[in-house]
Scaffold this motif. Structure first.
Motif, PDB file in Angstrom:
ATOM      1  N   SER A  52       0.810  -1.220   0.000  1.00  0.00           N
ATOM      2  CA  SER A  52       0.000   0.000   0.000  1.00  0.00           C
ATOM      3  C   SER A  52       0.842   1.268   0.000  1.00  0.00           C
ATOM      4  CB  SER A  52      -0.958   0.019   1.192  1.00  0.00           C
ATOM      5  OG  SER A  52      -0.233   0.018   2.403  1.00  0.00           O
ATOM      6  N   SER A  53       2.071   1.177   0.518  1.00  0.00           N
ATOM      7  CA  SER A  53       2.922   2.377   0.567  1.00  0.00           C
ATOM      8  C   SER A  53       4.113   2.290  -0.381  1.00  0.00           C
ATOM      9  CB  SER A  53       3.430   2.610   1.987  1.00  0.00           C
ATOM     10  OG  SER A  53       4.349   1.609   2.357  1.00  0.00           O
ATOM     11  N   THR A  54       4.230   1.215  -1.150  1.00  0.00           N
ATOM     12  CA  THR A  54       5.360   0.944  -2.056  1.00  0.00           C
ATOM     13  C   THR A  54       6.716   1.046  -1.350  1.00  0.00           C
ATOM     14  OG1 THR A  54       5.524   3.185  -2.971  1.00  0.00           O
ATOM     15  CG2 THR A  54       4.074   1.633  -4.124  1.00  0.00           C
ATOM     16  N   LYS A  55       6.764   0.506  -0.136  1.00  0.00           N
ATOM     17  CA  LYS A  55       8.012   0.483   0.622  1.00  0.00           C
ATOM     18  C   LYS A  55       8.406  -0.954   0.903  1.00  0.00           C
ATOM     19  CE  LYS A  55       7.593   4.986   2.736  1.00  0.00           C
ATOM     20  NZ  LYS A  55       7.711   5.755   3.964  1.00  0.00           N
ATOM     21  N   ILE A  56       9.708  -1.146   1.095  1.00  0.00           N
ATOM     22  CA  ILE A  56      10.233  -2.454   1.469  1.00  0.00           C
ATOM     23  C   ILE A  56      11.255  -2.281   2.584  1.00  0.00           C
ATOM     24  CG2 ILE A  56       9.911  -3.402  -0.853  1.00  0.00           C
ATOM     25  CD1 ILE A  56      12.959  -3.286  -1.208  1.00  0.00           C
ATOM     26  N   ARG A  57      11.595  -3.412   3.198  1.00  0.00           N
ATOM     27  CA  ARG A  57      12.713  -3.438   4.140  1.00  0.00           C
ATOM     28  C   ARG A  57      13.338  -4.819   4.088  1.00  0.00           C
ATOM     29  NH1 ARG A  57      10.500  -3.505  10.334  1.00  0.00           N
ATOM     30  NH2 ARG A  57       8.959  -5.152  10.087  1.00  0.00           N
ATOM     31  N   PHE A  58      14.609  -4.850   4.354  1.00  0.00           N
ATOM     32  CA  PHE A  58      15.337  -6.105   4.396  1.00  0.00           C
ATOM     33  C   PHE A  58      15.250  -6.660   5.808  1.00  0.00           C
ATOM     34  CE2 PHE A  58      17.089  -3.978   0.734  1.00  0.00           C
ATOM     35  CZ  PHE A  58      17.124  -4.997  -0.186  1.00  0.00           C
ATOM     36  N   MET A  59      14.759  -7.883   5.914  1.00  0.00           N
ATOM     37  CA  MET A  59      14.635  -8.544   7.210  1.00  0.00           C
ATOM     38  C   MET A  59      15.939  -9.241   7.586  1.00  0.00           C
ATOM     39  SD  MET A  59      11.600  -7.672   7.923  1.00  0.00           S
ATOM     40  CE  MET A  59      11.261  -8.643   9.369  1.00  0.00           C
ATOM     41  N   ALA A  60      16.632  -9.748   6.576  1.00  0.00           N
ATOM     42  CA  ALA A  60      17.905 -10.433   6.788  1.00  0.00           C
ATOM     43  C   ALA A  60      18.600 -10.577   5.442  1.00  0.00           C
ATOM     44  CB  ALA A  60      17.676 -11.809   7.395  1.00  0.00           C
ATOM     45  N   TYR A  61      19.921 -10.696   5.478  1.00  0.00           N
ATOM     46  CA  TYR A  61      20.665 -10.970   4.242  1.00  0.00           C
ATOM     47  C   TYR A  61      21.997 -11.633   4.563  1.00  0.00           C
ATOM     48  CZ  TYR A  61      23.459  -6.747   5.087  1.00  0.00           C
ATOM     49  OH  TYR A  61      24.290  -5.801   5.639  1.00  0.00           O
ATOM     50  N   SER A  62      22.510 -12.342   3.580  1.00  0.00           N
ATOM     51  CA  SER A  62      23.829 -12.969   3.665  1.00  0.00           C
ATOM     52  C   SER A  62      24.536 -12.753   2.343  1.00  0.00           C
ATOM     53  CB  SER A  62      23.708 -14.478   3.913  1.00  0.00           C
ATOM     54  OG  SER A  62      23.094 -14.725   5.150  1.00  0.00           O
ATOM     55  N   ILE A  63      25.848 -12.513   2.409  1.00  0.00           N
ATOM     56  CA  ILE A  63      26.644 -12.371   1.194  1.00  0.00           C
ATOM     57  C   ILE A  63      27.654 -13.516   1.127  1.00  0.00           C
ATOM     58  CG2 ILE A  63      26.316  -9.892   0.933  1.00  0.00           C
ATOM     59  CD1 ILE A  63      29.043  -9.438   2.188  1.00  0.00           C
ATOM     60  N   TYR A  64      27.964 -13.906  -0.128  1.00  0.00           N
ATOM     61  CA  TYR A  64      28.805 -15.079  -0.378  1.00  0.00           C
ATOM     62  C   TYR A  64      29.924 -14.736  -1.350  1.00  0.00           C
ATOM     63  CZ  TYR A  64      24.905 -17.606   1.653  1.00  0.00           C
ATOM     64  OH  TYR A  64      23.924 -18.040   2.499  1.00  0.00           O
ATOM     65  N   LYS A  65      31.086 -15.304  -1.094  1.00  0.00           N
ATOM     66  CA  LYS A  65      32.232 -15.095  -1.980  1.00  0.00           C
ATOM     67  C   LYS A  65      32.003 -15.763  -3.338  1.00  0.00           C
ATOM     68  CE  LYS A  65      36.990 -14.467  -1.200  1.00  0.00           C
ATOM     69  NZ  LYS A  65      37.074 -13.479  -0.180  1.00  0.00           N
ATOM     70  N   SER A  66      31.253 -16.871  -3.368  1.00  0.00           N
ATOM     71  CA  SER A  66      31.005 -17.638  -4.586  1.00  0.00           C
ATOM     72  C   SER A  66      29.687 -17.241  -5.240  1.00  0.00           C
ATOM     73  CB  SER A  66      30.945 -19.132  -4.264  1.00  0.00           C
ATOM     74  OG  SER A  66      32.135 -19.547  -3.658  1.00  0.00           O
ATOM     75  N   ASN A  67      29.534 -17.572  -6.517  1.00  0.00           N
ATOM     76  CA  ASN A  67      28.274 -17.357  -7.229  1.00  0.00           C
ATOM     77  C   ASN A  67      27.198 -18.287  -6.682  1.00  0.00           C
ATOM     78  OD1 ASN A  67      29.236 -15.373  -8.938  1.00  0.00           O
ATOM     79  ND2 ASN A  67      29.787 -16.802 -10.543  1.00  0.00           N
ATOM     80  N   ASN A  68      25.946 -17.915  -6.928  1.00  0.00           N
ATOM     81  CA  ASN A  68      24.784 -18.733  -6.580  1.00  0.00           C
ATOM     82  C   ASN A  68      24.675 -19.046  -5.093  1.00  0.00           C
ATOM     83  OD1 ASN A  68      23.980 -18.855  -9.318  1.00  0.00           O
ATOM     84  ND2 ASN A  68      25.541 -20.410  -9.648  1.00  0.00           N
ATOM     85  N   ALA A  69      25.202 -18.163  -4.266  1.00  0.00           N
ATOM     86  CA  ALA A  69      25.118 -18.299  -2.803  1.00  0.00           C
ATOM     87  C   ALA A  69      25.599 -19.670  -2.331  1.00  0.00           C
ATOM     88  CB  ALA A  69      23.694 -18.021  -2.328  1.00  0.00           C
TER      89      ALA A  69
END
Length: 79
Positions: A27-44
């Motif tokens: 309804s407000s066109t907003k988002i937030r990130f709940m969690a994330y992880s980054i990886y050295k390799s492709n495809n997580a």
């Protein structure tokens, strides 16, 4: 999940892929990130080199951005 051919900044955590859990407010066109992880390799694949499980603040998902694409997909699937 996003995967990149070239390493992404910051240099300290240069990464090739990212997995994120995103919450959408259609309804407000907003988002937030709940969690994330980054990886050295492709495809997580392999072990995450950095993870964060704390929610970000809500922010506007501007038109013509990846974040807006996330919002559009989430809102379309929720109907």
């Amino acid at each position: 999940m996003e995967s990149y051919d070239e390493p992404q900044p910051p240099e300290k955590y240069a990464y090739h892929s990212l997995k994120s859990l995103v919450q959408a407010d259609c309804s407000s066109t907003k988002i937030r990130f709940m969690a994330y992880s980054i990886y050295k390799s492709n495809n997580a694949s392999g072990t995450a080199i950095y993870s964060k499980g704390q929610s970000s603040e809500w922010f506007e998902a501007n038109p013509n951005t990846v974040n807006r694409a996330y919002l559009d997909i989430a809102c379309k699937e929720s109907n």
